[in-house]
Scaffold this active site. Structure first.
Site, PDB file in Angstrom:
ATOM      1  N   GLU A 109      -4.873  -7.151  14.971  1.00 43.31           N
ATOM      2  CA  GLU A 109      -4.358  -5.834  14.605  1.00 43.31           C
ATOM      3  C   GLU A 109      -5.492  -4.808  14.712  1.00 43.31           C
ATOM      4  O   GLU A 109      -5.261  -3.646  15.009  1.00 43.31           O
ATOM      5  CB  GLU A 109      -3.802  -5.878  13.185  1.00 43.31           C
ATOM      6  CG  GLU A 109      -2.781  -4.785  12.923  1.00 43.31           C
ATOM      7  CD  GLU A 109      -1.995  -5.020  11.643  1.00 43.31           C
ATOM      8  OE1 GLU A 109      -0.999  -5.754  11.706  1.00 43.31           O
ATOM      9  OE2 GLU A 109      -2.380  -4.482  10.606  1.00 43.31           O
TER      10      GLU A 109
ATOM     11  N   GLY B 228      -4.900  -2.149   5.127  1.00 44.33           N
ATOM     12  CA  GLY B 228      -4.128  -3.298   4.636  1.00 44.33           C
ATOM     13  C   GLY B 228      -4.820  -4.628   4.900  1.00 44.33           C
ATOM     14  O   GLY B 228      -4.949  -5.475   4.018  1.00 44.33           O
ATOM     15  N   ARG B 229      -5.292  -4.813   6.135  1.00 42.02           N
ATOM     16  CA  ARG B 229      -5.889  -6.116   6.491  1.00 42.02           C
ATOM     17  C   ARG B 229      -7.316  -6.257   5.961  1.00 42.02           C
ATOM     18  O   ARG B 229      -7.956  -7.273   6.178  1.00 42.02           O
ATOM     19  CB  ARG B 229      -5.825  -6.322   8.003  1.00 42.02           C
ATOM     20  CG  ARG B 229      -6.452  -5.214   8.823  1.00 42.02           C
ATOM     21  CD  ARG B 229      -6.084  -5.337  10.296  1.00 42.02           C
ATOM     22  NE  ARG B 229      -6.544  -4.203  11.087  1.00 42.02           N
ATOM     23  CZ  ARG B 229      -5.903  -3.043  11.201  1.00 42.02           C
ATOM     24  NH1 ARG B 229      -4.771  -2.841  10.552  1.00 42.02           N
ATOM     25  NH2 ARG B 229      -6.376  -2.081  11.963  1.00 42.02           N
TER      26      ARG B 229
ATOM     27  N   LYS C 246       8.060  -0.641  12.251  1.00 38.62           N
ATOM     28  CA  LYS C 246       8.676  -0.256  10.974  1.00 38.62           C
ATOM     29  C   LYS C 246       9.779   0.785  11.215  1.00 38.62           C
ATOM     30  O   LYS C 246      10.858   0.717  10.653  1.00 38.62           O
ATOM     31  CB  LYS C 246       7.623   0.304  10.016  1.00 38.62           C
ATOM     32  CG  LYS C 246       6.662  -0.753   9.457  1.00 38.62           C
ATOM     33  CD  LYS C 246       5.698  -0.154   8.427  1.00 38.62           C
ATOM     34  CE  LYS C 246       4.744  -1.218   7.892  1.00 38.62           C
ATOM     35  NZ  LYS C 246       3.848  -0.759   6.842  1.00 38.62           N
TER      36      LYS C 246
ATOM     37  N   GLU D  22      10.561  -4.813   4.399  1.00 38.91           N
ATOM     38  CA  GLU D  22      10.606  -6.221   3.984  1.00 38.91           C
ATOM     39  C   GLU D  22      10.261  -6.358   2.504  1.00 38.91           C
ATOM     40  O   GLU D  22      10.951  -7.050   1.745  1.00 38.91           O
ATOM     41  CB  GLU D  22       9.596  -7.054   4.791  1.00 38.91           C
ATOM     42  CG  GLU D  22       9.916  -7.226   6.260  1.00 38.91           C
ATOM     43  CD  GLU D  22       9.313  -6.138   7.132  1.00 38.91           C
ATOM     44  OE1 GLU D  22       9.084  -5.004   6.613  1.00 38.91           O
ATOM     45  OE2 GLU D  22       9.076  -6.394   8.327  1.00 38.91           O
TER      46      GLU D  22
ATOM     47  N   HIS E 234      -5.291 -33.678  17.629  1.00 37.73           N
ATOM     48  CA  HIS E 234      -4.203 -34.539  18.090  1.00 37.73           C
ATOM     49  C   HIS E 234      -3.088 -33.723  18.715  1.00 37.73           C
ATOM     50  O   HIS E 234      -1.983 -34.219  18.887  1.00 37.73           O
ATOM     51  CB  HIS E 234      -3.692 -35.390  16.929  1.00 37.73           C
ATOM     52  CG  HIS E 234      -4.769 -36.269  16.373  1.00 37.73           C
ATOM     53  ND1 HIS E 234      -4.969 -37.568  16.804  1.00 37.73           N
ATOM     54  CD2 HIS E 234      -5.758 -36.005  15.485  1.00 37.73           C
ATOM     55  CE1 HIS E 234      -6.019 -38.077  16.164  1.00 37.73           C
ATOM     56  NE2 HIS E 234      -6.527 -37.149  15.369  1.00 37.73           N
TER      57      HIS E 234
ATOM     58  N   LYS F 220       0.842  -1.199   0.000  1.00 38.82           N
ATOM     59  CA  LYS F 220       0.000   0.000   0.000  1.00 38.82           C
ATOM     60  C   LYS F 220       0.879   1.252   0.000  1.00 38.82           C
ATOM     61  O   LYS F 220       0.681   2.167  -0.784  1.00 38.82           O
ATOM     62  CB  LYS F 220      -0.910  -0.041   1.233  1.00 38.82           C
ATOM     63  CG  LYS F 220      -1.842   1.132   1.352  1.00 38.82           C
ATOM     64  CD  LYS F 220      -2.824   0.918   2.492  1.00 38.82           C
ATOM     65  CE  LYS F 220      -3.587   2.198   2.775  1.00 38.82           C
ATOM     66  NZ  LYS F 220      -4.548   2.055   3.865  1.00 38.82           N
TER      67      LYS F 220
HETATM   68  C1  G6Q Z   1      -2.549  -3.865   7.863  1.00 38.50           C
HETATM   69  C2  G6Q Z   1      -1.339  -3.214   8.309  1.00 38.50           C
HETATM   70  C3  G6Q Z   1      -0.059  -3.911   7.898  1.00 38.50           C
HETATM   71  C4  G6Q Z   1       0.333  -3.666   6.460  1.00 38.50           C
HETATM   72  C5  G6Q Z   1       1.767  -4.128   6.248  1.00 38.50           C
HETATM   73  C6  G6Q Z   1       2.238  -3.907   4.832  1.00 38.50           C
HETATM   74  O1  G6Q Z   1      -3.660  -3.462   8.101  1.00 38.50           O
HETATM   75  O2  G6Q Z   1      -1.344  -1.888   7.950  1.00 38.50           O
HETATM   76  O3  G6Q Z   1      -0.095  -5.291   8.126  1.00 38.50           O
HETATM   77  O4  G6Q Z   1      -0.534  -4.318   5.589  1.00 38.50           O
HETATM   78  O5  G6Q Z   1       2.601  -3.481   7.155  1.00 38.50           O
HETATM   79  O6  G6Q Z   1       2.140  -2.566   4.502  1.00 38.50           O
HETATM   80  P1  G6Q Z   1       2.279  -2.102   3.006  1.00 38.50           P
HETATM   81  O7  G6Q Z   1       1.169  -2.709   2.227  1.00 38.50           O
HETATM   82  O8  G6Q Z   1       2.227  -0.612   3.028  1.00 38.50           O
HETATM   83  O9  G6Q Z   1       3.620  -2.610   2.519  1.00 38.50           O
END
Ligand code: G6Q
Length: 548
Positions: free
Chosen positions: A361, A275-276, A512, A220, A392, A214
């Site tokens: 989150e 994001g989520r 981050k 990462e 199990h 996003k």
């Molecule tokens: C989700 C969070 C988080 C995000 C990641 C990746 O709701 O904001 O999990 O999706 O940190 O972020 P980017 O999509 O900006 O790389």
């Protein structure tokens, strides 16, 4: 100090409805599910509701009609209806980020109008969907080729958090519907092992990378994206190859361009998609490449059906509302701090991990929207594994441990891979587990089986363990959409009642920022002056010495 006389400013725990529930808990604690079922032979059918292809049986919760009544009163008092309307209307309900929360717009049909700051966003959503559809058709049909003219056979999604967990969950869940001559992989971890192991058997000339971020600034993802570009160029030896082997999904066109991806190969979304909550936006491009546009749109229709149900169904039959209120009841009043998510479907193996982010989150917050420290529990811990595997391992603790654990069982009536009577066996296990958790086995029953006296306490099951069962006819794209939306809105209900911001994630942002500073110290050529605590300083020094 808060003015506790004004209902508007009243803390949740001071509300009469919350207090009534706290008192009511005393009555419920004395009741066993055995008695509740014995007293009402129709309980199993009565405490159930159905929508968008999903049947929710919540009768095995430790509740009475009075509990439900009080929970619904609490929802009223917390003005849940207004909160729901505000979300669907596009108000900036994510107050700490000053953003609207409109994942519902991502699945709205073209006939709907949803405005953000006066602008109807539905046409924008459908324009991106149409571009995704065209692109997916070209890749799946072999028309979009790699730099050397070879057909794309491998798709690697690079992203993390919300830009990974939804796509990987959806791919695994809908694998049955996927194009089988293509390989789909998901790289998220900055640990080089993730990238290396995922590309080791792949041909760069046949591989397409989707860089999903996003913000397009996540350490990462950008690190893995750079590794991917280097790997691709090592194999293909030409900068121009990037245009055929890399596409981006992002809200940040400037950073995408800086990275070197042609903006023609960028699929956008908007800041009002968290994001989520983004798996059905362009972040789901890998899903569409895997299952095709028609199935993807069927998934959107499942989301939409649950959205409509949530908005309009009476509260007594409203699945997300009931699921959310029961989560509050178990978490805040019955002291069950965790929810085990137990899909009896191997395709849903990543669903618990996906739900962990969605729920924890969103509702892992300790202050209200007004910034006041809460004096009640918020987000429960979600965890789980597919059944029957979990039976199990950790089920022992759910059955006979000292903690109360709420369970969500999820299953489907029709097998996607019928194999003898295996699906019947799978589902028999689901039903048997929820039954055993609810009803247990008394000492008398154990003795009657001829168990030696000294073993009776060990073989006795108290029961009275709460669970929901969510049953669908068949795991389809539509059902998956409905299932995800069910949980999304349940999370919303919980957050609205706890009066927290379910849509920010300052904890993630902190991580981050901290990692960037420490990474610079670790890689510094000269010994850095470390100003952390003595533990962190010592760990960094030790690492620097040993990595040499
Ligand atoms: C989700 C969070 C988080 C995000 C990641 C990746 O709701 O904001 O999990 O999706 O940190 O972020 P980017 O999509 O900006 O790389």
């Amino acid at each position: 100090m808060r003015d506790s006389a004004s209902p508007e400013r009243q803390s949740l725990s001071e509300r009469p409805q919350w207090r009534s529930l706290a008192r009511h808990r005393g009555q419920i604690e004395r009741l066993h599910l055995r008695e509740l079922f014995a007293a009402d032979p129709s309980r199993g059918e009565r405490l159930a509701a159905e929508a968008a292809g999903l049947y929710l049986d919540y009768s095995k919760n430790r509740i009475t009609d009075e509990t439900l009544r009080l929970l619904l009163e609490l929802a009223e008092a917390c003005r849940l209806r207004d909160r729901i309307d505000a979300m669907f209307r596009g108000d900036r309900i994510n107050t700490t980020e000053r953003r609207a929360v409109l994942h519902a717009a991502l699945r709205a049909p073209p006939s709907e109008r949803i405005a953000v700051d006066g602008r109807d966003v539905v046409p924008d959503v459908h324009a991106v969907l149409d571009r995704m559809t065209a692109f997916a058709a070209r890749v799946r049909g072999g028309e979009w080729t790699g730099h050397s003219g070879r057909r794309i056979r491998n798709v690697i999604n690079i992203g993390i958090g919300g830009s990974d967990l939804g796509p990987v969950m959806a791919y695994e869940a809908l694998r049955h519907y996927s194009q089988r001559d293509m390989t789909f992989r998901f790289v998220s971890n900055v640990d080089g092992t993730d990238f290396s192991e995922n590309v080791r058997d792949l041909e760069p000339g046949e591989t397409l990378f989707i860089i999903c971020s996003k913000t397009f600034t996540t350490l990462e993802t950008l690190t893995n994206a750079r590794a991917a570009r280097a790997w691709c160029l090592r194999g293909l030896g030409d900068e121009k190859a990037v245009a055929r082997h890399f596409v981006a999904v992002s809200t940040n066109a400037d950073e995408v361009a800086k990275f070197g991806i042609d903006l023609d190969n960028m699929f956008g979304f908007w800041d009002w998609v968290g994001g989520r909550y983004s798996m059905e936006s362009a972040i789901g491009l890998s899903t569409m490449l895997a299952i095709g546009a028609e199935n993807f749109r069927a998934m959107l229709s499942g989301f939409y059906a649950m959205d409509e149900h949530f908005r309009s169904a009476p509260w007594t039959h409203n699945l997300p509302l009931l699921l959310g209120l029961l989560a509050i009841w178990n978490n805040d009043f019955l002291d069950a701090p965790t929810v085990a998510v137990l899909p009896y479907d191997q395709y849903l193996k990543r669903f618990p991990a996906y739900l962990q982010q969605l729920t924890m989150e969103s509702n892992g917050k300790h202050v209200t929207l007004d910034g006041e420290r809460v004096d009640y529990q918020t987000g429960p811990i979600y965890w789980g594994e597919p059944g029957t595997n979990g039976q199990h391992s950790f089920f022992q603790l759910i059955h006979q441990g000292t903690r109360l654990i709420a369970c969500d069982f999820i299953g489907f009536c029709q097998a996607l891979n019928p194999l003898g009577d295996q699906h019947d066996l799978l589902m028999a296990n689901l039903f048997a587990q929820s039954e055993a958790l609810a009803f247990g086995k008394t000492a008398g029953e154990v003795k009657a089986e001829g168990t030696p006296d000294d073993l009776v306490p060990h073989r006795t099951f108290e029961g009275n363990r709460p669970s929901n069962t969510i049953l669908g006819e068949r795991l389809t794209p539509h059902t998956l959409g409905a299932l995800v939306a069910l949980y999304e809105h349940s999370v919303f209900v919980q957050g609205a009642i706890w009066n927290i911001d379910s849509f920010d994630q300052w904890g993630v942002e902190l991580g981050k920022a901290l990692a960037k500073r420490t990474a610079a110290e670790i890689s510094s050529a000269i010994d850095p002056v470390l100003a952390h605590d003595s533990s962190t300083n010592a760990l960094i020094r030790r690492y620097r010495n040993l990595r040499k």
